[in-house]
Design an enzyme around this catalytic site. Structure first.
Site, PDB file in Angstrom:
ATOM      1  N   ARG A 137       0.853  -1.183   0.000  1.00  0.00           N
ATOM      2  CA  ARG A 137       0.000   0.000   0.000  1.00  0.00           C
ATOM      3  C   ARG A 137       0.893   1.239   0.000  1.00  0.00           C
ATOM      4  O   ARG A 137       2.083   1.166   0.330  1.00  0.00           O
ATOM      5  CB  ARG A 137      -0.905   0.032   1.222  1.00  0.00           C
ATOM      6  N   LYS A 161      -2.022  -3.229   8.197  1.00  0.00           N
ATOM      7  CA  LYS A 161      -3.189  -2.777   8.949  1.00  0.00           C
ATOM      8  C   LYS A 161      -3.234  -3.452  10.309  1.00  0.00           C
ATOM      9  O   LYS A 161      -2.918  -4.635  10.440  1.00  0.00           O
ATOM     10  CB  LYS A 161      -4.470  -3.093   8.167  1.00  0.00           C
ATOM     11  N   HIS A 224      -3.184   2.274  -5.804  1.00  0.00           N
ATOM     12  CA  HIS A 224      -3.562   1.008  -5.161  1.00  0.00           C
ATOM     13  C   HIS A 224      -3.777  -0.096  -6.186  1.00  0.00           C
ATOM     14  O   HIS A 224      -3.728  -1.294  -5.846  1.00  0.00           O
ATOM     15  CB  HIS A 224      -4.836   1.216  -4.339  1.00  0.00           C
ATOM     16  N   ARG A 227      -1.208  -2.778  -6.346  1.00  0.00           N
ATOM     17  CA  ARG A 227      -1.424  -3.884  -5.400  1.00  0.00           C
ATOM     18  C   ARG A 227      -2.436  -4.865  -5.978  1.00  0.00           C
ATOM     19  O   ARG A 227      -2.277  -6.076  -5.855  1.00  0.00           O
ATOM     20  CB  ARG A 227      -1.904  -3.313  -4.071  1.00  0.00           C
ATOM     21  N   HIS A 250      -3.976 -10.065   4.288  1.00  0.00           N
ATOM     22  CA  HIS A 250      -5.412  -9.989   4.512  1.00  0.00           C
ATOM     23  C   HIS A 250      -5.788 -10.863   5.699  1.00  0.00           C
ATOM     24  O   HIS A 250      -5.378 -12.025   5.770  1.00  0.00           O
ATOM     25  CB  HIS A 250      -6.180 -10.489   3.287  1.00  0.00           C
ATOM     26  N   TYR A 259     -10.217 -11.094  -5.973  1.00  0.00           N
ATOM     27  CA  TYR A 259      -9.286 -11.188  -7.098  1.00  0.00           C
ATOM     28  C   TYR A 259      -9.529 -12.434  -7.947  1.00  0.00           C
ATOM     29  O   TYR A 259      -9.001 -12.549  -9.041  1.00  0.00           O
ATOM     30  CB  TYR A 259      -7.844 -11.178  -6.591  1.00  0.00           C
TER      31      TYR A 259
END
Length: 292
Positions: A137, A161, A224, A227, A250, A259
């Site tokens: 990111r 994150k 983004h 990514r 994730h 995806y």
């Protein structure tokens, strides 16, 4: 903004810092609450009807934006209620916002090549490479430090994150790039005499300029999207989705599964695996009738 609104917002910011929330989360919530107060003329004393009217304004606002705003407002009024600064929590009466399942918006291989050859400066090219080859990111790209690279174990460190520090496999292209970047400092140091690294927004701006120079017109493609291209291309190459999930950091596999919706190329290849058959040119009923 009224003085008591400013004081309440300052206390809320202190509370979030004590929670160890990410600086970007705190900044985004502050921006949302400040805009809300400026638009409605109220903050602490807001009623549920004003909240709903604000969330439901302008039909051009996306469902994702509405959900983000709802989250910030809910967190703020929950804080006020828990701290005894309000007797009620007006955000509890906000409806749940349904957000359509997202679709990936990856750059193609040709577009990435064009980005790199568009006349972008060295540091912008390095940002593009980190976005695509590591799936970073913009916040992770901005913060890369020479100490985050371990060429012995071929690993690169970043904070994902949830403020979690993670080591990822180092792509050979990034290992090669590291030889040209600072090994005892930030790869993208702040300018103007400021300490630390550049802001994530600066990364966004630089890659967006490269996109403009490359004359890539698709509006939905953002930094983004590098990514997204990282994840999409890994899956296209047959990498297991659980591996891709780990490489993207994730928490939930369902996030990675967006995806798997791509691509048309895979759909075309898939449908062509069904073998062709010889089709009779006629029903054969006439011949059967004559024979009888």
């Amino acid at each position: 903004m009224h003085d008591h609104d400013r004081e309440a917002l300052a206390m809320f910011i202190d509370y979030q810092r004590a929670q160890n929330l990410a600086a970007t989360t705190i900044a985004n919530r502050r921006s949302i609450l400040t805009t809300f107060a400026r638009t409605t003329g109220t903050l602490v004393d807001c009623d549920p009807f004003t909240l709903r009217r604000y969330i439901g304004r302008d039909a051009r606002i996306t469902a994702g934006t509405r959900r983000t705003e709802r989250g910030a407002l809910t967190a703020f009024y929950t804080f006020l209620h828990d701290e005894g600064l309000r007797a009620d929590n007006p955000a509890l009466k906000l409806p749940v916002i349904r957000v359509p399942k997202g679709k990936p918006r990856p750059f193609t291989a040709e577009q990435i090549d064009t980005l790199l050859a568009s006349g972008a400066y060295t540091r912008t090219r390095a940002m593009i490479l980190l976005g695509y080859y590591q799936g970073f990111r913009v916040s992770s790209i901005a913060a890369v430090h020479g100490h985050d690279i371990d060429l012995v174990s071929q690993r690169i460190r970043t904070v994902v994150k949830g403020r979690k520090e993670v080591w990822f496999p180092l792509h050979p292209m990034i290992a090669e790039l590291a030889a040209t970047m600072p090994n005892d400092g930030y790869w993208f140091p702040a300018r103007g005499g400021r300490a630390g690294h550049i802001l994530p927004s600066s990364v966004t701006n630089l890659i967006t300029r490269a996109k403009k120079r490359a004359e890539i017109a698709e509006r939905k493609l953002t930094p983004h999207s590098l990514r997204h291209a990282f994840a999409t291309d890994l899956l296209e190459e047959g990498v297991d989705i659980r591996v891709v999930q780990e490489l993207l950091a994730h928490e939930h596999l369902s996030t990675t599964q967006i995806y798997t919706q791509v691509s048309e190329q895979r759909k075309d290849a898939g449908i062509r695996t069904l073998a062709a058959r010889d089709i009779p040119t006629s029903s054969g009923r006439g011949a059967a009738s004559i024979a009888a």
